[in-house]
Design a protein around this motif. Structure first.
Motif, PDB file in Angstrom:
ATOM      1  N   TYR A  60      23.552  58.169  20.874  1.00  0.00           N
ATOM      2  CA  TYR A  60      22.980  58.936  21.971  1.00  0.00           C
ATOM      3  C   TYR A  60      21.721  58.310  22.538  1.00  0.00           C
ATOM      4  O   TYR A  60      20.844  59.006  23.016  1.00  0.00           O
ATOM      5  CB  TYR A  60      22.710  60.363  21.501  1.00  0.00           C
ATOM      6  CG  TYR A  60      23.992  61.124  21.255  1.00  0.00           C
ATOM      7  CD1 TYR A  60      24.656  61.734  22.295  1.00  0.00           C
ATOM      8  CD2 TYR A  60      24.552  61.190  19.989  1.00  0.00           C
ATOM      9  CE1 TYR A  60      25.844  62.415  22.090  1.00  0.00           C
ATOM     10  CE2 TYR A  60      25.740  61.866  19.769  1.00  0.00           C
ATOM     11  CZ  TYR A  60      26.377  62.473  20.821  1.00  0.00           C
ATOM     12  OH  TYR A  60      27.554  63.147  20.612  1.00  0.00           O
ATOM     13  N   THR A  96      23.883  67.284  26.340  1.00  0.00           N
ATOM     14  CA  THR A  96      25.015  66.463  25.899  1.00  0.00           C
ATOM     15  C   THR A  96      25.355  66.747  24.443  1.00  0.00           C
ATOM     16  O   THR A  96      26.530  66.863  24.082  1.00  0.00           O
ATOM     17  CB  THR A  96      24.699  64.966  26.087  1.00  0.00           C
ATOM     18  OG1 THR A  96      24.433  64.713  27.466  1.00  0.00           O
ATOM     19  CG2 THR A  96      25.845  64.092  25.619  1.00  0.00           C
ATOM     20  N   ASP A 100      28.887  68.182  23.039  1.00  0.00           N
ATOM     21  CA  ASP A 100      29.646  67.400  22.069  1.00  0.00           C
ATOM     22  C   ASP A 100      29.781  68.094  20.715  1.00  0.00           C
ATOM     23  O   ASP A 100      30.412  67.564  19.806  1.00  0.00           O
ATOM     24  CB  ASP A 100      29.005  66.015  21.874  1.00  0.00           C
ATOM     25  CG  ASP A 100      29.177  65.112  23.085  1.00  0.00           C
ATOM     26  OD1 ASP A 100      29.882  65.497  24.030  1.00  0.00           O
ATOM     27  OD2 ASP A 100      28.593  64.014  23.069  1.00  0.00           O
TER      28      ASP A 100
END
Length: 123
Positions: A60, A96, A100
């Motif tokens: 990430y 995000t 996820d």
């Protein structure tokens, strides 16, 4: 066996530190939402057997490393006061991670941290 019915654990967000150790991250309640801290809970630290490339489900990007002095009567880091290591990230990264399904625990670390330390009288 009851473990067969348990859902698989969510992946954890970890940081690879300069000494090549892997440490799970968390957020602190009543603190800056985009500042991530090392998870202090002993059961959150992965065993060396669990740390391998096949257990990495994604990367990430990067966070900005810093230190935040723990409230005390002394000075800041370098003057004998303790400091928490932090990694500051963008809000979009938190979104995000949520999309996820990455586990990023929110811990209430008590009155010694954040805004709770500046509270007023209760009536």
């Amino acid at each position: 066996d009851d473990d067969d019915d348990a859902p698989p654990p969510k992946p954890r967000l970890c940081v690879v530190r300069a000494d090549a150790t892997v440490a799970p991250l968390c957020r602190h309640e009543d603190d800056v939402e985009t500042d991530l801290f090392l998870d202090p809970r002993p059961n959150s630290i992965p065993s060396p057997e669990d740390i391998s490339d096949e257990n990495v489900v994604g990367t990430y990007g990067e966070g900005w490393y810093g230190q935040r002095p723990v409230p005390s009567l002394g000075g800041g880091p370098g003057y004998g006061a303790e400091a928490d290591e932090i990694w500051s990230v963008e809000e979009s990264l938190l979104e995000t991670l949520e999309e996820d399904g990455v586990d990023l625990p929110l811990l209430d670390v008590g009155i010694a941290h954040g805004e709770k330390a500046r509270g007023g009288a209760l009536f």
